[in-house]
Scaffold this active site. Sequence first.
Site, PDB file in Angstrom:
ATOM      1  N   HIS A 121       0.813  -1.215   0.000  1.00  0.00           N
ATOM      2  CA  HIS A 121       0.000   0.000   0.000  1.00  0.00           C
ATOM      3  C   HIS A 121       0.848   1.267   0.000  1.00  0.00           C
ATOM      4  O   HIS A 121       1.911   1.327   0.601  1.00  0.00           O
ATOM      5  CB  HIS A 121      -0.947  -0.004   1.209  1.00  0.00           C
ATOM      6  CG  HIS A 121      -0.234  -0.050   2.533  1.00  0.00           C
ATOM      7  ND1 HIS A 121       0.220   1.074   3.175  1.00  0.00           N
ATOM      8  CD2 HIS A 121       0.110  -1.107   3.331  1.00  0.00           C
ATOM      9  CE1 HIS A 121       0.791   0.732   4.305  1.00  0.00           C
ATOM     10  NE2 HIS A 121       0.744  -0.583   4.428  1.00  0.00           N
ATOM     11  N   ASP A 122       0.356   2.260  -0.721  1.00  0.00           N
ATOM     12  CA  ASP A 122       0.941   3.604  -0.756  1.00  0.00           C
ATOM     13  C   ASP A 122       2.331   3.651  -1.386  1.00  0.00           C
ATOM     14  O   ASP A 122       3.044   4.644  -1.236  1.00  0.00           O
ATOM     15  CB  ASP A 122       0.991   4.217   0.656  1.00  0.00           C
ATOM     16  CG  ASP A 122      -0.368   4.260   1.317  1.00  0.00           C
ATOM     17  OD1 ASP A 122      -1.246   4.964   0.805  1.00  0.00           O
ATOM     18  OD2 ASP A 122      -0.560   3.560   2.341  1.00  0.00           O
ATOM     19  N   GLY A 139       4.920  -1.226   2.701  1.00  0.00           N
ATOM     20  CA  GLY A 139       4.146  -0.032   2.431  1.00  0.00           C
ATOM     21  C   GLY A 139       4.992   1.220   2.320  1.00  0.00           C
ATOM     22  O   GLY A 139       6.078   1.312   2.898  1.00  0.00           O
TER      23      GLY A 139
END
Length: 267
Positions: A121-122, A139
Site C-alpha cells: 500500500h501507498d 508499504g
Amino acid sequence: MTSIDPTARVEDGAVIGEGTTIGPYCVVGRDVVIGANCKLIAHAHVMGHTTVGDGCTVYPFASLGGAPQDLSYRGEPTRLQIGAGCTIREGVTMNVGTVKGGGLTRVGERGFFMNNSHVGHDCIVGNDVIFATSATLGGHCEIGDFVYIGGLSAVHQFARVGPQVMIGGVCGVRGDIIPYGLVNGQYARLEGLNIIGMKRRKFTRERLAAVRSFYQKLFEAPGVFSERLSTVQPLAASDPAIAEILQFIEAGKQRSLCLPSGRNAED
C-alpha cells in the site's frame, strides 16, 4: 472489439476498454477501470478502486486492488493506479493505498512483475521496472525508474530506491539506495554503481568516469561521511547524475542510507 468470457464476472459499473479481453473465471469489480487492448488471461481478480492502463497483460491468480495489509484500514475508497504496458505475472499482488499514506498506490508504465511479486500500500513505483520472482515492497516505498529487484528480495516500508538501481537476489533492503546504486547481500549493502544499467542508458565513458570518481570520494575515502558529503557537494555541477544522487541523499527522511559493507555514517 472487447471480449468477455462467459465464465468471467464483470460487475455493473466496471469500465472495460476497447479491444480488451477478459478471460475465463476472471473477476472485475464495479469500481475498476481497465484500459484499451488489455488482456486478463484467466482467473485474475481486479477489485477496489483500481485503474489499469492500456495494453497491460494480467496472468492467472494475480490479485490487484485488494485491501492494504495495514491494521488502520477501515474500508475507505483508496486507489491503485497501474500504468500502461505492464506485464503482471502469476500470483502478483498489488494493494490500494491508505488514507494516512495519501490514499494512492501508483505503478508506472511498462513494468514487468514476475510471479508472486508484491507492491504494498501507498508505494510509488516508477516506469520500466523489473520485479523478479517474489520481490516484495513494504508499504510507502518509493521506487525509481529502471529499477531491477532480484528474486526473493524485500524492501522495508518507507525505504526509497533511486532510479537505475540494481538489487541482487535474496536481499533485505533496510535503507535508502542512491540512484545508480548496485546492492547485494542478506542485508543489502552498497557494492558500487550499476555500470551495466548506466551503459544501457547511454552514459558516455567520460560520464561514467566522472560518476565513478564521485562515488569513490563519497563512499570509499577516509573520514566521516558527513564531511565527505560536504566535500563532494561542488561536484553536483559537473554531471546531472551526481546532482541527482546528492539531491536523493538530501531528501532522505524515514530510513538511513544504504552504505558499503563495513562503513557507517560516522566512519
